[in-house]
Scaffold this active site. Structure first.
Site, mmCIF file in Angstrom:
data_model
loop_
_atom_site.group_PDB
_atom_site.id
_atom_site.type_symbol
_atom_site.label_atom_id
_atom_site.label_comp_id
_atom_site.label_asym_id
_atom_site.label_seq_id
_atom_site.Cartn_x
_atom_site.Cartn_y
_atom_site.Cartn_z
ATOM 1 N N THR A 120 -28.326 11.940 -2.977
ATOM 2 C CA THR A 120 -28.307 12.384 -4.380
ATOM 3 C C THR A 120 -29.713 12.615 -4.915
ATOM 4 O OG1 THR A 120 -28.167 10.048 -4.989
ATOM 5 C CG2 THR A 120 -26.115 11.283 -4.951
ATOM 6 N N LEU A 137 -20.448 -1.583 4.004
ATOM 7 C CA LEU A 137 -20.736 -0.875 5.252
ATOM 8 C C LEU A 137 -19.459 -0.570 6.014
ATOM 9 C CD1 LEU A 137 -23.824 -2.950 6.398
ATOM 10 C CD2 LEU A 137 -23.838 -0.503 5.941
ATOM 11 N N SER A 148 -16.755 1.013 5.115
ATOM 12 C CA SER A 148 -15.485 1.156 4.416
ATOM 13 C C SER A 148 -15.098 2.627 4.319
ATOM 14 C CB SER A 148 -15.566 0.540 3.017
ATOM 15 O OG SER A 148 -16.446 1.277 2.204
ATOM 16 N N SER A 178 -0.041 3.943 1.650
ATOM 17 C CA SER A 178 -0.417 4.654 2.870
ATOM 18 C C SER A 178 0.254 3.974 4.063
ATOM 19 C CB SER A 178 -1.943 4.637 3.025
ATOM 20 O OG SER A 178 -2.346 5.422 4.100
ATOM 21 N N LYS A 221 -19.991 0.123 -9.985
ATOM 22 C CA LYS A 221 -19.977 1.395 -10.719
ATOM 23 C C LYS A 221 -19.321 1.249 -12.089
ATOM 24 C CE LYS A 221 -20.186 4.346 -6.613
ATOM 25 N NZ LYS A 221 -20.353 3.268 -5.628
ATOM 26 N N ASP A 228 0.864 -1.182 0.000
ATOM 27 C CA ASP A 228 0.000 0.000 0.000
ATOM 28 C C ASP A 228 0.898 1.230 0.000
ATOM 29 O OD1 ASP A 228 -3.270 0.203 0.964
ATOM 30 O OD2 ASP A 228 -2.107 2.051 0.865
#
Length: 230
Positions: free
Chosen positions: A190, A167, A169, A34, A128, A32
């Site tokens: 939205t 949920l 995240s 981070s 998405k 990662d």
């Protein structure tokens, strides 16, 4: 078995690491960019599984020079590619970064997987990517298409797993709603008729591992998110 997880410090990536470690692999490599959450993951895994060999590396998947020594030294058999920019609004403002990380990073990791004879590459994708309406969704769809091309041109099995909102995240809608409620509102939605599918982080990671076992290569698995919630 040697397993590499990119985006290992993220919500889904860290849960993947925890569930994979429970099956006692020969080696788990967490990558990662981070460093602080990666450090915390490293400490947790070492404390809970002192007999498992754990390697955590701060690296940028979009930089191929950083991936070379990782694959050469550790020779993973399985690669779970969870590293991605996923915040839709941010990526609308930074499309170049979305392309660099979500597309470029996927291509880099996939090429290294093929070059080093990785048995299976699993792309952690998103719903998405289905008829994308955002930069983030579009970059993940491009990554999916490239991964399927790689599968046709390689002995490495490439698998794609898509799912929706998880949920709790990082940057997901539930922590945002919780913060807005604690401030006394208002809640930002939205559209009044908007619906979402939700799944817990352990559930999502467990289903990704199931899809890995089921895949013959070139598959796209769409996780059953249950019933949509307004």
């Amino acid at each position: 078995t040697r397993v590499l997880v990119t985006g290992a410090a993220g919500s889904v990536g860290s849960e993947l690491v925890k569930q994979i470690v429970a099956s006692e692999p020969e080696l788990i490599i967490g990558v990662d960019h981070s460093e602080n959450p990666l450090l915390m993951l490293d400490k947790t895994i070492r404390a809970e599984h002192p007999n498992i060999r754990v390697v955590t590396i701060v690296a940028d998947v979009a930089d191929p020079t950083q991936l070379d020594p990782i694959f050469s030294q550790y020779q993973p058999a399985f690669v779970f590619h969870a590293a991605a920019f996923k915040h839709v609004t941010f990526m609308e403002e930074s499309p170049g970064q979305a392309l660099r990380n979500n597309v470029g990073g996927t291509v880099n990791v996939a090429r290294h997987a093929m070059a080093h004879g990785v048995q299976q590459f699993i792309l952690v994708s998103t719903d998405k990517a289905v008829k994308p309406t955002s930069v983030m969704g579009a970059t993940k769809r491009i990554a999916e298409l490239l991964v399927r091309l790689f599968n046709d041109a390689s002995s490495t099995r490439f698998t794609i797993v898509r799912f929706g909102n998880v949920l709790g995240s990082n940057a997901s809608v539930v922590p945002i709603f919780k913060e807005q409620i604690e401030r006394g509102g208002p809640l930002t939605v939205t559209d009044p008729e908007a619906t979402r599918y939700f799944m817990s982080i352990p559930e999502a990671a467990g289903l990704i591992l199931q899809a890995t076992a089921m895949s013959a290569g070139g598959d796209i698995f769409q996780l059953d998110m249950g019933e949509p919630v307004k």
